[in-house]
Design a protein around this motif. Sequence first.
Motif, PDB file in Angstrom:
ATOM      1  N   ASP A   1       0.837  -1.200   0.000  1.00 34.43           N
ATOM      2  CA  ASP A   1       0.000   0.000   0.000  1.00 34.43           C
ATOM      3  C   ASP A   1       0.869   1.246   0.000  1.00 34.43           C
ATOM      4  N   ILE A   2       0.312   2.324  -0.523  1.00 33.20           N
ATOM      5  CA  ILE A   2       0.929   3.640  -0.381  1.00 33.20           C
ATOM      6  C   ILE A   2      -0.175   4.629  -0.034  1.00 33.20           C
ATOM      7  N   VAL A   3       0.068   5.423   0.993  1.00 30.38           N
ATOM      8  CA  VAL A   3      -0.965   6.340   1.455  1.00 30.38           C
ATOM      9  C   VAL A   3      -1.104   7.514   0.482  1.00 30.38           C
ATOM     10  N   THR A   4      -2.118   8.346   0.745  1.00 31.18           N
ATOM     11  CA  THR A   4      -2.500   9.374  -0.224  1.00 31.18           C
ATOM     12  C   THR A   4      -1.362  10.305  -0.604  1.00 31.18           C
ATOM     13  N   HIS A   5      -0.594  10.754   0.400  1.00 28.85           N
ATOM     14  CA  HIS A   5       0.479  11.717   0.130  1.00 28.85           C
ATOM     15  C   HIS A   5       1.764  11.043  -0.322  1.00 28.85           C
ATOM     16  N   GLY A   6       1.811   9.709  -0.243  1.00 28.35           N
ATOM     17  CA  GLY A   6       2.961   8.971  -0.748  1.00 28.35           C
ATOM     18  C   GLY A   6       4.120   8.825   0.206  1.00 28.35           C
ATOM     19  N   ARG A   7       3.997   9.328   1.423  1.00 27.48           N
ATOM     20  CA  ARG A   7       5.160   9.314   2.330  1.00 27.48           C
ATOM     21  C   ARG A   7       5.199   8.084   3.233  1.00 27.48           C
ATOM     22  N   ARG A   8       4.189   7.244   3.169  1.00 28.78           N
ATOM     23  CA  ARG A   8       4.221   5.996   3.925  1.00 28.78           C
ATOM     24  C   ARG A   8       3.819   4.851   3.015  1.00 28.78           C
TER      25      ARG A   8
ATOM     26  N   GLY B   1      11.760  -5.223   0.882  1.00 25.21           N
ATOM     27  CA  GLY B   1      13.167  -5.095   0.548  1.00 25.21           C
ATOM     28  C   GLY B   1      13.473  -5.303  -0.923  1.00 25.21           C
ATOM     29  N   ARG B   2      12.499  -5.798  -1.686  1.00 19.30           N
ATOM     30  CA  ARG B   2      12.697  -6.023  -3.126  1.00 19.30           C
ATOM     31  C   ARG B   2      11.789  -5.137  -3.972  1.00 19.30           C
ATOM     32  N   PHE B   3      10.595  -4.855  -3.470  1.00 16.61           N
ATOM     33  CA  PHE B   3       9.612  -4.072  -4.217  1.00 16.61           C
ATOM     34  C   PHE B   3       9.454  -2.701  -3.559  1.00 16.61           C
ATOM     35  N   THR B   4       9.204  -1.697  -4.393  1.00 12.31           N
ATOM     36  CA  THR B   4       8.971  -0.346  -3.909  1.00 12.31           C
ATOM     37  C   THR B   4       7.763   0.250  -4.621  1.00 12.31           C
ATOM     38  N   ILE B   5       6.840   0.759  -3.825  1.00 13.37           N
ATOM     39  CA  ILE B   5       5.653   1.414  -4.376  1.00 13.37           C
ATOM     40  C   ILE B   5       5.850   2.925  -4.310  1.00 13.37           C
ATOM     41  N   ALA B   6       5.465   3.595  -5.381  1.00 11.69           N
ATOM     42  CA  ALA B   6       5.512   5.054  -5.433  1.00 11.69           C
ATOM     43  C   ALA B   6       4.278   5.554  -6.164  1.00 11.69           C
ATOM     44  N   ARG B   7       4.020   6.836  -6.020  1.00 12.56           N
ATOM     45  CA  ARG B   7       2.912   7.445  -6.756  1.00 12.56           C
ATOM     46  C   ARG B   7       3.298   8.852  -7.160  1.00 12.56           C
ATOM     47  N   ASP B   8       2.747   9.267  -8.288  1.00 14.22           N
ATOM     48  CA  ASP B   8       2.914  10.646  -8.752  1.00 14.22           C
ATOM     49  C   ASP B   8       1.516  11.247  -8.816  1.00 14.22           C
ATOM     50  N   ASN B   9       1.167  12.026  -7.825  1.00 14.83           N
ATOM     51  CA  ASN B   9      -0.179  12.578  -7.746  1.00 14.83           C
ATOM     52  C   ASN B   9      -0.436  13.648  -8.808  1.00 14.83           C
ATOM     53  N   THR B  10       0.622  14.183  -9.396  1.00 11.86           N
ATOM     54  CA  THR B  10       0.440  15.157 -10.479  1.00 11.86           C
ATOM     55  C   THR B  10       0.047  14.463 -11.782  1.00 11.86           C
TER      56      THR B  10
ATOM     57  N   GLY C   1      -2.422  -1.820   5.179  1.00 16.62           N
ATOM     58  CA  GLY C   1      -1.306  -2.686   5.529  1.00 16.62           C
ATOM     59  C   GLY C   1      -1.663  -4.115   5.873  1.00 16.62           C
ATOM     60  N   ALA C   2      -2.904  -4.486   5.643  1.00 16.58           N
ATOM     61  CA  ALA C   2      -3.349  -5.836   5.996  1.00 16.58           C
ATOM     62  C   ALA C   2      -3.399  -6.734   4.769  1.00 16.58           C
ATOM     63  N   SER C   3      -3.418  -8.029   5.025  1.00 19.60           N
ATOM     64  CA  SER C   3      -3.471  -9.006   3.940  1.00 19.60           C
ATOM     65  C   SER C   3      -4.786  -8.880   3.181  1.00 19.60           C
ATOM     66  N   TYR C   4      -4.855  -9.536   2.028  1.00 24.35           N
ATOM     67  CA  TYR C   4      -5.972  -9.313   1.121  1.00 24.35           C
ATOM     68  C   TYR C   4      -7.285  -9.886   1.640  1.00 24.35           C
ATOM     69  N   GLN C   5      -8.288  -9.037   1.664  1.00 27.19           N
ATOM     70  CA  GLN C   5      -9.683  -9.436   1.789  1.00 27.19           C
ATOM     71  C   GLN C   5     -10.453  -8.551   0.816  1.00 27.19           C
ATOM     72  N   SER C   6     -11.299  -9.137   0.029  1.00 26.52           N
ATOM     73  CA  SER C   6     -11.938  -8.390  -1.063  1.00 26.52           C
ATOM     74  C   SER C   6     -12.705  -7.176  -0.567  1.00 26.52           C
ATOM     75  N   ALA C   7     -13.299  -7.281   0.618  1.00 29.90           N
ATOM     76  CA  ALA C   7     -14.115  -6.180   1.141  1.00 29.90           C
ATOM     77  C   ALA C   7     -13.293  -4.943   1.487  1.00 29.90           C
ATOM     78  N   ASP C   8     -11.979  -5.099   1.576  1.00 28.20           N
ATOM     79  CA  ASP C   8     -11.107  -3.986   1.951  1.00 28.20           C
ATOM     80  C   ASP C   8     -10.698  -3.135   0.755  1.00 28.20           C
TER      81      ASP C   8
END
Length: 125
Positions: A50-57, A66-75, A104-111
């Motif tokens: 997951d990445i939060v709205t502002h991208g800082r967490r 340690g292998r994958f990194t999530i990022a977002r460009d809100n612009t 931050g939780a494991s997959y459940q479709s309702a989430d």
Amino acid sequence: QVQLVESGGGLVQPGGSLRLSCAASGFTFTDYTMSWVRQAPGKGLEWVGDIVTHGRRTYYADSVKGRFTIARDNTKNTLYLQMNSLQPEDTALYYCAQRIYRLGASYQSADFGSRGQGTQVTVSS
């Protein structure tokens, strides 16, 4: 209407890297925590991170930490997944999705809210 369009998948050798993108439209991107989930052949959906709205967490599953990194460009209303040190067990259809509950939780479709059509990642020599 909500559209999430993933791209960037492909065939890569073990140890290689890929960068996935997800173009979002039809909703206010900055209002949503965004997620990557994946589905390996013959298995259920697995939360990747997951990445939060502002991208800082960010939050990651232990299997990719340690292998994958999530990022977002809100612009650009775009979500990214940088995948390094790929292994055959990372082979899956990768989706981006809106995270609604249980950050931050494991997959459940309702989430989760809307999800894209996915992009295939195959790790093989």
